[in-house]
Design a protein around this motif. Structure first.
Motif: not given
Lengths: 238, 355
Positions: A72-73, A90, A101, B209-210, B212-213, B215-217, B220-224, B226
């Motif tokens: 996906t990434s 987020f 981000l 920031t990455v 923290k992202a 940690r949160e989800n 979603r981090a993969e989806g943008i 990372y």
């Protein structure tokens, strides 16, 4: 050549086959709208393009390159942004952090940031606010802004008008028109009036397959076809 | 927004005051034990902050942090013991400890950061147990349960005359002897301050920031764009390296390394408590958490002895306040802190109280 091509895609979630043999070509430029009844497989199609299901059968090619086996990434780094139905922001981070981000190197291109501010002035106002505290419309603005803060070739947007007030929907539509001047948008939308005002090309998905493709202008003019293919969603979204 | 900024500022002021006190502690508190406490606080701030990088910023629960702390400490201890007290041996020992930490962190990270958090935590627990057993069993290298005593490099030996007066005696500044002990303290202080500053830079950067992202989800981090496993492994390696360096510094200060001072699960629990007391996901909270916990560990018994004597006339109270019950009171204080500061002291101050 199409910007994005899906060939014979099969996706099953648990024991349910959601997509079977879905084939779709998305041309470059403008807004391409995916229509269909609830549960037809529209969201699954977008998620499959992003590689969010494990190894679906079939192929997805983007600018001629097979991306169906990519992570996906890596798909995102090819220049495809995804704005999911739940907006995918987020909440624990500030608006600024959410935007950082989405940048390639942690720095904003001033011209792009200016454009984001022009399209969504509320984001500039709430730049240092936690994203969870934004309204639904502002969250949607943030999700879209994140998709355009870097140059993208394709933005997948899933039901952006869901739960939004009419004035916000209008503003969102204007923003999408502006964005589609430079970036192709693949839009999944239940609100047919909204979709009609934006779409250049369209496809209808039913029961996991594409059952109609063509120009939005032709489809909008053919009420009998709309009635046959979208009777349920027309009643809900029009 | 201004209120949040003011609250953050007040937390920073508290933390910087602690650093300020640590900077001058050899001059402010001339008792050996107090300087010992100051050095321990400095080392534990780094250890807790590096653990907070994992648990607070990235949402990774690891029980192997003391293992990396131990790798650094044992690296220095073995090198100084086997080669002799020189900077060459110290550097070799530190680099060895860091290298082992990096390799082990990469292996654990790549093999297990894909699995669910609970399994990852269990894997780190197993790894830490193995390290503890090895340190006890390989007694010819590690000194076993007894640990190792060794000499620090000459500059840091208490007998070293750092500055001398006209008669050749150790110079005193504000009544503090300028000998190797003060050099050792400032060696600990400066290295710890630099590591803490480096971690502040990390969490303030786009990488922070990455994290923290993630940690949160994660999804979603993969989806943008990372690669979550790569980032989680990278932060695990950064935290392990920092812990190993902190271990090397602590071993140099103590001139003793054993399972109890570096690898024990009691230290791991202390680190967890310090993170919770300070506030997860707030680097400055590590300063507050480590300071309060170390002070409690060293002075709560003394305080209770004073309180016990002062309440001699009252029935039952002296018994309750007996210094032997200090762990019970530490537990009560911890429960009260968690109740009144649910996000830790720094976290609750920054976010404000929500009822």
């Amino acid at each position: 050549m199409s910007l994005l091509s899906i060939r014979n895609m099969d996706v099953s979630i648990g024991q349910y086959a959601v997509l079977h043999g879905l084939t779709l070509d998305v041309p470059e430029g403008g807004v391409f709208v995916l229509l269909g009844r609830n549960g037809a497989g529209k969201t699954t199609t977008l998620r499959s393009i992003m590689g969010l299901w494990d190894r679906p059968a079939g192929s997805v090619t983007f600018r001629g390159e097979d991306i169906s086996s990519l992570h996906t990434s890596d798909i995102a780094r090819k220049g495809i942004a995804f704005v999911p139905e739940n907006m995918g922001i987020f909440g624990g981070l500030t608006v600024a952090e959410n935007m950082v981000l989405a940048t390639a190197n942690g720095k904003f291109d001033p011209a792009r940031l200016k454009r984001v501010y022009a399209l969504f002035p509320a984001l500039e106002q709430f730049w240092n606010k936690q994203a969870w505290s934004l309204s639904g419309g502002q969250k949607q603005m943030l999700a879209v802004a994140r998709a355009i803060i870097e140059p993208r070739d394709l933005i997948l947007i899933d039901e952006p008008t869901k739960g939004l007030a009419p004035t916000i929907i209008h503003g969102m539509g204007e923003a999408f028109k502006d964005i589609s001047q430079s970036t192709t948008i693949l839009l999944v939308e239940q609100n047919f009036a909204f979709a009609k005002s934006l779409g250049r090309d369209m496809a209808v998905i039913d029961d996991g397959q594409v059952v109609h493709t063509g120009s939005m202008a032709d489809f909008a003019a053919d009420t009998a076809l709309q009635d046959r293919l979208l009777s349920l969603s027309m009643e809900e979204g029009a | 927004m201004n209120r949040t900024m003011n609250r953050t500022l007040s937390v920073k002021i508290i933390a910087l005051t602690v650093w300020g006190l640590l900077l001058f502690s050899p001059f402010l508190f001339q008792d050996v034990r107090q300087v010992e406490v100051a050095a321990r606080i400095a080392v534990f701030i780094v250890l807790v902050a590096s653990y907070d990088l994992l648990i607070g910023y990235t949402g990774i629960v690891s029980f192997a942090h003391t293992m990396f702390f131990g790798f650094g400490a044992y690296g220095v201890a073995i090198a100084l013991k086997q080669i002799g007290p020189g900077w060459g041996a110290w550097t070799l020992g530190t680099l060895s400890g860091v290298a082992v930490s990096i390799v082990v962190a990469i292996l654990i990270g790549l093999l297990s950061l894909r699995v669910k958090a609970i399994f990852f935590a269990m894997i780190t627990l197993a790894a830490a147990s193995v390290a503890l057993v090895l340190a006890s069993q390989l007694s010819q290298f590690t000194g076993g349960e007894d640990g190792m005593i060794y000499s620090a490099p000459d500059l840091l030996k208490p007998s070293t005359k750092l500055l001398t007066d006209a008669e050749g005696d150790v110079l005193r500044i504000f009544d503090v002897r300028m000998n190797g002990k003060i050099a050792a303290y400032y060696f600990v202080f400066i290295t710890c301050a630099l590591m803490f500053w480096a971690m502040l830079r990390i969490v303030g950067s786009p990488l922070g920031t990455v994290l923290k992202a993630i940690r949160e989800n994660e999804g979603r981090a993969e989806g943008i764009g990372y690669r979550v496993v790569a980032y989680r492994t990278a932060v695990f390696v950064i935290a392990a390296t920092t812990a190993a360096l902190a271990g090397a510094v602590y071993a140099t200060w103590l001139r003793y390394t054993g399972p109890d001072t570096t690898l024990s699960f009691a230290i791991m629990i202390d680190i967890l408590l310090m993170v919770v007391i300070g506030g997860m996901g707030t680097m400055w909270g590590a300063v507050i958490g480590a300071t309060l916990m170390v002070l409690a560990q060293y002075y709560l018994r003394d305080l209770m002895e004073v309180a016990s004597r002062a309440t001699e006339a009252i029935p039952l109270l002296p018994e309750l306040l007996s210094p032997d019950r200090w762990l019970l009171w530490l537990g009560i204080i911890f429960i009260l802190l968690v109740y009144f500061f649910p996000a830790g002291i720094a976290g609750t101050i920054i976010r404000g109280r929500t009822k």
